[in-house]
Motif scaffolding. Sequence first.
Motif, short mmCIF file in Angstrom:
data_model
loop_
_atom_site.label_atom_id
_atom_site.label_comp_id
_atom_site.label_asym_id
_atom_site.label_seq_id
_atom_site.Cartn_x
_atom_site.Cartn_y
_atom_site.Cartn_z
N GLU A 8 0.86 -1.18 0.00
CA GLU A 8 0.00 0.00 0.00
C GLU A 8 0.90 1.23 0.00
N GLY A 9 0.63 2.16 -0.89
CA GLY A 9 1.40 3.39 -0.95
C GLY A 9 2.59 3.33 -1.89
N ALA A 10 2.82 2.19 -2.50
CA ALA A 10 3.92 2.01 -3.45
C ALA A 10 3.58 0.82 -4.35
N ARG A 11 4.40 0.63 -5.35
CA ARG A 11 4.25 -0.55 -6.22
C ARG A 11 5.62 -1.11 -6.52
N TRP A 12 5.65 -2.37 -6.87
CA TRP A 12 6.89 -3.00 -7.26
C TRP A 12 7.08 -2.81 -8.75
N ASP A 13 8.22 -2.24 -9.14
CA ASP A 13 8.54 -2.04 -10.55
C ASP A 13 9.18 -3.33 -11.06
N HIS A 14 8.43 -4.08 -11.85
CA HIS A 14 8.89 -5.40 -12.31
C HIS A 14 10.06 -5.31 -13.29
N LYS A 15 10.19 -4.19 -13.98
CA LYS A 15 11.30 -4.05 -14.94
C LYS A 15 12.59 -3.62 -14.26
N LYS A 16 12.47 -2.75 -13.27
CA LYS A 16 13.67 -2.21 -12.62
C LYS A 16 14.00 -2.90 -11.29
N LEU A 54 5.55 -5.53 7.57
CA LEU A 54 4.60 -6.48 7.01
C LEU A 54 3.57 -6.80 8.09
N TYR A 55 2.29 -6.62 7.74
CA TYR A 55 1.19 -6.86 8.67
C TYR A 55 0.30 -7.97 8.15
N LYS A 56 -0.44 -8.61 9.05
CA LYS A 56 -1.39 -9.65 8.65
C LYS A 56 -2.58 -9.05 7.90
N VAL A 57 -3.18 -7.99 8.47
CA VAL A 57 -4.34 -7.34 7.86
C VAL A 57 -4.06 -5.86 7.70
N GLU A 58 -4.85 -5.18 6.88
CA GLU A 58 -4.55 -3.80 6.52
C GLU A 58 -4.92 -2.76 7.57
N SER A 59 -5.47 -3.15 8.68
CA SER A 59 -5.80 -2.18 9.72
C SER A 59 -4.55 -1.64 10.42
N ARG A 60 -3.44 -2.34 10.34
CA ARG A 60 -2.15 -1.96 10.94
C ARG A 60 -2.19 -1.89 12.45
N GLN A 61 -3.24 -2.36 13.04
CA GLN A 61 -3.31 -2.35 14.50
C GLN A 61 -3.63 -3.75 15.00
N GLY A 68 4.89 -7.93 24.24
CA GLY A 68 4.95 -6.50 24.02
C GLY A 68 4.87 -6.11 22.56
N HIS A 69 4.67 -7.07 21.67
CA HIS A 69 4.56 -6.80 20.24
C HIS A 69 3.11 -6.91 19.80
N SER A 70 2.76 -6.22 18.73
CA SER A 70 1.42 -6.27 18.18
C SER A 70 1.16 -7.64 17.57
N THR A 71 -0.06 -8.12 17.74
CA THR A 71 -0.42 -9.42 17.15
C THR A 71 -0.63 -9.33 15.65
N ASN A 72 -0.70 -8.12 15.11
CA ASN A 72 -0.91 -7.94 13.67
C ASN A 72 0.42 -7.85 12.91
N PHE A 73 1.47 -7.39 13.56
CA PHE A 73 2.77 -7.20 12.92
C PHE A 73 3.44 -8.56 12.71
N VAL A 74 4.02 -8.77 11.52
CA VAL A 74 4.69 -10.03 11.21
C VAL A 74 6.20 -9.87 11.25
N ALA A 95 3.27 -3.38 3.85
CA ALA A 95 2.89 -4.60 3.13
C ALA A 95 1.88 -5.38 3.98
N PHE A 96 1.00 -6.11 3.29
CA PHE A 96 -0.06 -6.86 3.97
C PHE A 96 -0.18 -8.26 3.40
N LEU A 97 -0.59 -9.19 4.26
CA LEU A 97 -0.79 -10.57 3.82
C LEU A 97 -2.22 -10.81 3.33
N SER A 98 -3.16 -9.98 3.77
CA SER A 98 -4.54 -10.14 3.28
C SER A 98 -5.21 -8.79 3.17
#
Length: 101
Positions: A8-16, A54-61, A68-74, A95-98
């Motif tokens: 989210e917020g960027a894209r992967w440039d497949h050529k470069k 990298l997060y599991k879901v896009e809520s980032r929370q 002491g770590h978030s359960t959403n953060f991978v 980045a998100f997994l789902s």
Amino acid sequence: LIYGIFLEGARWDHKKHYINTPYPKELFSDLPLLHLQPIEDRKAPTEGIYTCPLYKVESRQGTLSTTGHSTNFVMFMELASKDVEDTWVRAGVAAFLSLRY
């Protein structure tokens, strides 16, 4: 090998082979197939890399677990970049997994 990670917020440039600004009206883009290979005592690069969360879901929370770590953060992923890391931090790139849909 991992497939099915979205940016989210960027894209992967497949050529470069690095992250780039997203296309207009593109909310999410997919990353190519990734191969994670552990290397003992590896020194992390200081330039040309964006350390992307990298997060599991896009809520980032998530709730804090007993460690002491978030359960959403991978993990953090190192993505190649031609821009300085601060550019992507300010853009809120993650980045998100789902996705919701």
